[in-house]
Design a protein around this motif. Structure first.
Motif, PDB file in Angstrom:
ATOM      1  N   PRO A  55       0.796  -1.237   0.000  1.00  0.00           N
ATOM      2  CA  PRO A  55       0.000   0.000   0.000  1.00  0.00           C
ATOM      3  C   PRO A  55       0.824   1.280   0.000  1.00  0.00           C
ATOM      4  O   PRO A  55       0.305   2.346  -0.343  1.00  0.00           O
ATOM      5  CB  PRO A  55      -0.824  -0.117   1.293  1.00  0.00           C
ATOM      6  CG  PRO A  55      -0.858  -1.579   1.596  1.00  0.00           C
ATOM      7  CD  PRO A  55       0.474  -2.098   1.140  1.00  0.00           C
ATOM      8  N   THR A  56       2.099   1.202   0.386  1.00  0.00           N
ATOM      9  CA  THR A  56       2.943   2.398   0.405  1.00  0.00           C
ATOM     10  C   THR A  56       3.663   2.628  -0.921  1.00  0.00           C
ATOM     11  O   THR A  56       4.388   3.614  -1.057  1.00  0.00           O
ATOM     12  CB  THR A  56       3.992   2.288   1.528  1.00  0.00           C
ATOM     13  OG1 THR A  56       4.881   1.186   1.257  1.00  0.00           O
ATOM     14  CG2 THR A  56       3.320   2.065   2.881  1.00  0.00           C
ATOM     15  N   SER A  57       3.459   1.732  -1.877  1.00  0.00           N
ATOM     16  CA  SER A  57       4.180   1.812  -3.146  1.00  0.00           C
ATOM     17  C   SER A  57       3.333   2.481  -4.223  1.00  0.00           C
ATOM     18  O   SER A  57       2.112   2.340  -4.257  1.00  0.00           O
ATOM     19  CB  SER A  57       4.585   0.409  -3.603  1.00  0.00           C
ATOM     20  OG  SER A  57       5.076   0.422  -4.924  1.00  0.00           O
ATOM     21  N   HIS A  58       4.017   3.188  -5.136  1.00  0.00           N
ATOM     22  CA  HIS A  58       3.337   3.771  -6.294  1.00  0.00           C
ATOM     23  C   HIS A  58       2.795   2.682  -7.221  1.00  0.00           C
ATOM     24  O   HIS A  58       1.882   2.935  -8.007  1.00  0.00           O
ATOM     25  CB  HIS A  58       4.294   4.665  -7.076  1.00  0.00           C
ATOM     26  CG  HIS A  58       4.699   5.912  -6.342  1.00  0.00           C
ATOM     27  ND1 HIS A  58       3.922   7.035  -6.305  1.00  0.00           N
ATOM     28  CD2 HIS A  58       5.804   6.188  -5.589  1.00  0.00           C
ATOM     29  CE1 HIS A  58       4.521   7.972  -5.576  1.00  0.00           C
ATOM     30  NE2 HIS A  58       5.656   7.483  -5.127  1.00  0.00           N
ATOM     31  N   ALA A  59       3.364   1.472  -7.132  1.00  0.00           N
ATOM     32  CA  ALA A  59       2.945   0.374  -8.002  1.00  0.00           C
ATOM     33  C   ALA A  59       1.778  -0.417  -7.420  1.00  0.00           C
ATOM     34  O   ALA A  59       1.313  -1.371  -8.047  1.00  0.00           O
ATOM     35  CB  ALA A  59       4.123  -0.569  -8.242  1.00  0.00           C
ATOM     36  N   TYR A  60       1.295  -0.037  -6.245  1.00  0.00           N
ATOM     37  CA  TYR A  60       0.191  -0.741  -5.592  1.00  0.00           C
ATOM     38  C   TYR A  60      -0.995  -0.860  -6.546  1.00  0.00           C
ATOM     39  O   TYR A  60      -1.286   0.063  -7.317  1.00  0.00           O
ATOM     40  CB  TYR A  60      -0.209   0.026  -4.338  1.00  0.00           C
ATOM     41  CG  TYR A  60      -1.223  -0.631  -3.437  1.00  0.00           C
ATOM     42  CD1 TYR A  60      -1.194  -2.002  -3.172  1.00  0.00           C
ATOM     43  CD2 TYR A  60      -2.210   0.136  -2.814  1.00  0.00           C
ATOM     44  CE1 TYR A  60      -2.112  -2.574  -2.317  1.00  0.00           C
ATOM     45  CE2 TYR A  60      -3.126  -0.437  -1.948  1.00  0.00           C
ATOM     46  CZ  TYR A  60      -3.077  -1.795  -1.706  1.00  0.00           C
ATOM     47  OH  TYR A  60      -4.001  -2.356  -0.855  1.00  0.00           O
ATOM     48  N   LEU A  61      -1.688  -1.989  -6.484  1.00  0.00           N
ATOM     49  CA  LEU A  61      -2.785  -2.239  -7.410  1.00  0.00           C
ATOM     50  C   LEU A  61      -3.879  -1.177  -7.315  1.00  0.00           C
ATOM     51  O   LEU A  61      -4.625  -0.954  -8.276  1.00  0.00           O
ATOM     52  CB  LEU A  61      -3.386  -3.619  -7.149  1.00  0.00           C
ATOM     53  CG  LEU A  61      -4.436  -4.111  -8.144  1.00  0.00           C
ATOM     54  CD1 LEU A  61      -3.860  -4.179  -9.557  1.00  0.00           C
ATOM     55  CD2 LEU A  61      -4.984  -5.468  -7.736  1.00  0.00           C
ATOM     56  N   ALA A  62      -3.955  -0.492  -6.187  1.00  0.00           N
ATOM     57  CA  ALA A  62      -4.947   0.579  -6.040  1.00  0.00           C
ATOM     58  C   ALA A  62      -4.751   1.656  -7.098  1.00  0.00           C
ATOM     59  O   ALA A  62      -5.715   2.317  -7.501  1.00  0.00           O
ATOM     60  CB  ALA A  62      -4.850   1.195  -4.645  1.00  0.00           C
ATOM     61  N   ASN A  63      -3.513   1.847  -7.560  1.00  0.00           N
ATOM     62  CA  ASN A  63      -3.252   2.836  -8.605  1.00  0.00           C
ATOM     63  C   ASN A  63      -4.052   2.499  -9.865  1.00  0.00           C
ATOM     64  O   ASN A  63      -4.655   3.377 -10.494  1.00  0.00           O
ATOM     65  CB  ASN A  63      -1.756   2.863  -8.915  1.00  0.00           C
ATOM     66  CG  ASN A  63      -1.384   3.975  -9.874  1.00  0.00           C
ATOM     67  OD1 ASN A  63      -1.888   5.090  -9.765  1.00  0.00           O
ATOM     68  ND2 ASN A  63      -0.507   3.684 -10.804  1.00  0.00           N
TER      69      ASN A  63
END
Length: 356
Positions: A55-63
């Motif tokens: 969740p802290t990554s720019h690549a998180y699936l939420a993006n």
């Protein structure tokens, strides 16, 4: 032999265990490729690109979900934004979806509970179509993947795994005990007569084509109307709202509602005017100066408006609140509306009216 006896003999052959083993083998390529597709989606997140689950990554699936939200089918974007605003539930949902993809992928590849995996595969295809089916900047890749996923799952639901499937280890016991529900979840003969099998296969074929053509027409037209995308995925649109002036501070909310997810909307200049006269201008050099302009991103760090050298890059689906410091001594007529304008690098302007 009479004609009725010949028909009964043919029906009996079609419904024999050997027929279903052969049918499963004929669909082997579909089962393996479909399983690998789902396995690939899960394994990328679990093994090869674990940042997609961080969740802290720019690549998180939420993006990817933020990008997809503006164009979700059936007007479900509100639910998606609700989920995006509840980070714990969002993370649970992403992990759950990934594990389901993993189970379905492995299950189809080895042929375990083949028909159950196919039923779940139909659900995954529907989910992908509803969320991502409208996207695709160069080709209809998301729509194509969902449409083919639905069709391949329909085929393996009908045929089962065939001879080269783990299901065969249990098939003898299932047939001896005549466990009907188990036949609907594994492989081997369906508990249907030949006419019923034909009818069921025809229904699944019709449902598959209606699913495919229906969502194509819904998202892209070109059935009884000219090609016209429901959501423009080639050009960005910046929707402005909730603009207020409080003292020497101007605030406005931006939402990128259309455009490609592969690139951002580049805002190169912002201006405030009244009655055709420009009161304040914020070029790119000011937009990246945090003492003049600050940007609060609702979905950071997944999808943001981020100041760069020559513009502010806003990704598809991003929502942000901009705060502009107004010039000292700025005076305007309190009885006339003001106009706030954001201009992108191509010169396209996005405006809204502010009541003083």
């Amino acid at each position: 032999m009479s004609q009725s006896h010949q028909r009964q003999s043919t029906d009996s052959a079609l419904l024999s265990p050997l027929f279903w083993q052969v049918a499963g083998i004929m669909a082997l390529a579909i089962r393996l490729v479909s399983g690998w597709t789902y396995w690939g989606g899960a394994s990328r997140r679990l093994i090869y690109a674990t940042a997609k689950l961080d969740p802290t990554s720019h690549a998180y699936l939420a993006n990817k979900l933020v990008h997809a939200a503006p164009g979700m089918a059936l007007d479900l974007s509100g639910f998606m934004y609700w989920l995006l605003n509840h980070s714990t539930l969002l993370h649970v949902a992403i992990i759950f979806f990934t594990l389901v993809e993993l189970v379905v992928g492995v299950g189809l590849i080895i042929g375990f509970a083949t028909r159950l995996m196919s039923i779940i595969g139909l659900g995954l295809a529907c989910t992908l179509m509803i969320i991502f089916g409208w996207m695709g900047t160069t080709c209809l890749d998301e729509w194509t993947m969902a449409a083919l996923g639905f069709a391949t799952s329909a085929v393996t639901l009908l045929t089962g795994g065939g001879r080269y499937a783990v299901d065969q280890l249990f098939q003898g016991a299932i047939e001896r005990k005549n466990i009907l529900w188990a036949r609907w979840l594994t492989s081997g003969p369906l508990p249907l007569s030949t006419p019923q099998v034909i009818k069921f296969s025809t229904i699944m074929g019709i449902v598959s084509i209606l699913f495919t053509v229906g969502f194509y027409g819904y998202n892209f037209g070109a059935l009884v109307t000219p090609l016209g995308k429901r959501i423009d995925n080639a050009h960005h649109t910046v929707a402005l709202s909730q603009a207020t002036i409080q003292g020497n501070l101007l605030k406005v909310h931006s939402y990128i509602t259309t455009g490609p997810d592969t690139q951002g909307a580049y805002i190169a200049q912002v201006s405030l005017s009244q009655d055709g006269h420009v009161l304040a201008t914020y070029p790119a050099s000011s937009l990246k100066d945090k003492t003049i302009v600050t940007i609060h991103n609702q979905f950071a760090p997944w999808s943001t408006c981020k100041a760069m050298a020559y513009a502010v890059r806003c990704q598809l689906g991003s929502k942000a609140t901009w705060s502009f410091k107004l010039p000292d001594g700025l005076a305007f007529n309190n009885t006339q509306p003001l106009t706030l304008q954001m201009s992108n690098v191509e010169g396209k302007a996005f405006k809204m009216t502010i009541q003083p």
